[in-house]
Design an enzyme around this catalytic site. Structure first.
Site, short mmCIF file in Angstrom:
data_model
loop_
_atom_site.label_atom_id
_atom_site.label_comp_id
_atom_site.label_asym_id
_atom_site.label_seq_id
_atom_site.Cartn_x
_atom_site.Cartn_y
_atom_site.Cartn_z
CG HIS A 1 -35.23 -25.71 6.10
ND1 HIS A 1 -34.44 -26.82 5.85
CD2 HIS A 1 -35.36 -25.66 7.45
CE1 HIS A 1 -34.12 -27.40 6.98
NE2 HIS A 1 -34.67 -26.71 7.98
NE ARG B 1 -43.10 -19.89 11.81
CZ ARG B 1 -42.10 -20.72 11.65
NH1 ARG B 1 -40.90 -20.42 12.12
NH2 ARG B 1 -42.26 -21.85 11.00
O1 AKG Z 1 -38.71 -22.67 12.87
C1 AKG Z 1 -38.74 -23.17 11.76
O2 AKG Z 1 -39.74 -23.14 11.04
C2 AKG Z 1 -37.50 -23.84 11.20
C3 AKG Z 1 -36.59 -24.37 12.26
C4 AKG Z 1 -35.51 -25.23 11.71
O3 AKG Z 1 -35.28 -25.27 10.54
C5 AKG Z 1 -34.71 -26.05 12.63
O4 AKG Z 1 -34.95 -25.99 13.86
O5 AKG Z 1 -33.84 -26.78 12.13
FE FE2 Z 2 -34.02 -26.97 10.00
#
Ligand code: AKG
Ligand code: FE2
Ligand SMILES: C=C1C[C@]23C[C@@]1(O)CC[C@H]2[C@@]12CC[C@H](O)[C@@](C)(C(=O)O1)[C@H]2[C@@H]3C(=O)O
Length: 335
Positions: free
Chosen positions: A266, A277
């Site tokens: 992701h 955000r």
């Molecule tokens: O901010 C997000 O939506 C993803 C953050 C993320 O993947 C993480 O902190 O490992």
């Molecule tokens: Fe993550």
């Protein structure tokens, strides 16, 4: 500072697939089937009617936004994020950067109380919001891990949840803040083709067992799906949801399910909306000395052991020696 942008010459595929949103208040056997299917297909799903109160979430959001609104010098008083404190743009120790600032905390309630003096002008309010939130999402993570164990027909339904319930767990709580891109064009940002797009938090999997993530009403999270495009995968945007939590399968859950669940790749993108955000991520992890190997029921002659047993300490060290987007589990393949 250069922030990676998706290449205009090799555009990556983005596809609007409907990702699973699971109602945890539905009938238990139905919920279990949906959870198993989502973990096998995507390693990702969202949950609604999860029992975490609106008040707990709002209090945490307010404290997080309050912290990021401070001047840089004040945020730096939280100390560098090595491992716990404030970080800006640099992610990890090996040269990764993103359009993000963040606050990293351990989840031990006493350590949160102690740290809150360097983080907030109202330390009691801050630590009570974080401790309330962490307690609630840990409970949610345990509930989900128990549904998973039941669905996998593992005899000990607490086989996964007991690792994050352990007093010596190594779980982390992270607040990410993505300021908006200020984009100068003559279009007043109305034509979507003018939307700037840059990487806030680059492609990766989470090394831990399970991640429970909540963001505000600004989109940006994308998950990689192999469902329709096995070779390279497609990026699927996760639309912001007013009440849902996102649930990511992490690397060690992939290992402990002997590859049945998939640790999801992701990333978080930043577009030129006018609003910033913020995401709040809880990463459930076992104590450092926990030996990670699947329960007996998940290893059969037809499904031999995929990864050798390893400790979380070993795996964490390996992760920290690698770049954000690197795969790590293959280093632990059984011979
Ligand atoms: O901010 C997000 O939506 C993803 C953050 C993320 O993947 C993480 O902190 O490992
Ligand atoms: Fe993550
Ligand atoms: C580049 C890195 C940052 C990270 C540690 C790593 O070496 C590889 C994994 C990264 C990650 C992703 C999920 C979580 O946000 C995180 C805290 C974690 O445990 O693994 C980060 C690490 C980090 O930002 O330090």
């Amino acid at each position: 500072m250069v922030v990676a942008s998706p290449s205009p010459t090799h555009p990556e595929k983005v596809q609007f697939i409907e990702l699973p949103i699971i109602d945890l208040s539905a009938e238990r056997s139905k919920v279990i089937n949906l959870v198993i299917k989502a973990c096998e297909e995507y390693g990702f799903f969202e949950v609604i009617n999860h029992g975490v109160s609106h008040d707990i979430i709002t209090r945490m959001e307010e404290q997080g936004l309050g912290f990021f609104a401070k001047p840089l010098g004040d945020k730096q008083k939280a100390g560098p994020a090595t491992p716990f404190g404030y970080g800006c743009k640099n992610i990890g120790f090996n040269g990764d950067v993103g359009a993000v600032e963040y606050l990293m905390l351990g989840t031990n309630s006493l350590s949160i109380v102690e740290r809150s003096y360097a983080i907030s002008n109202d330390p009691k309010m801050f630590s009570s919001a974080v401790n309330g939130y962490v307690e609630a999402v840990t409970g949610l993570a345990c509930e989900i891990l128990e549904l998973m164990a039941e669905g996998l027909r593992v005899q000990d339904s607490s086989v996964f949840s007991k690792m994050i319930k352990d007093v010596d767990n190594d779980s982390i709580f992270r607040l990410n803040h993505y300021p908006p891109i200020l984009c100068n064009n003559n279009n007043n940002n109305k034509d979507p083709s003018f939307l700037a797009n840059k990487v806030g938090f680059g492609e990766h999997t989470d090394p831990q067992i399970l991640t429970i993530l909540k963001s505000n009403d600004v989109g940006g999270l994308q998950v990689k799906s192999q469902v329709d495009d096995g070779d390279h995968g497609v990026w699927v945007p996760v639309p912001p949801h007013p009440t849902a939590f996102c649930v990511n399968v992490g690397d060690i859950l992939q290992a402990m399910t002997n590859g049945r669940f998939m640790s999801v790749r992701h990333r978080a993108m930043v577009t030129n909306t006018s609003k910033s955000r913020m995401s709040m991520a809880y990463f459930g992890a076992p104590p450092l000395d926990t030996c990670l190997t699947p329960p007996l029921e998940l290893v059969t002659p037809r499904k031999p052991l995929l990864y050798r047993p390893f400790t979380w300490d070993e795996y964490k060290k390996a992760s920290h020696s690698l770049r954000l987007g690197d795969s790590r589990l293959h280093l632990f393949k059984a011979t």
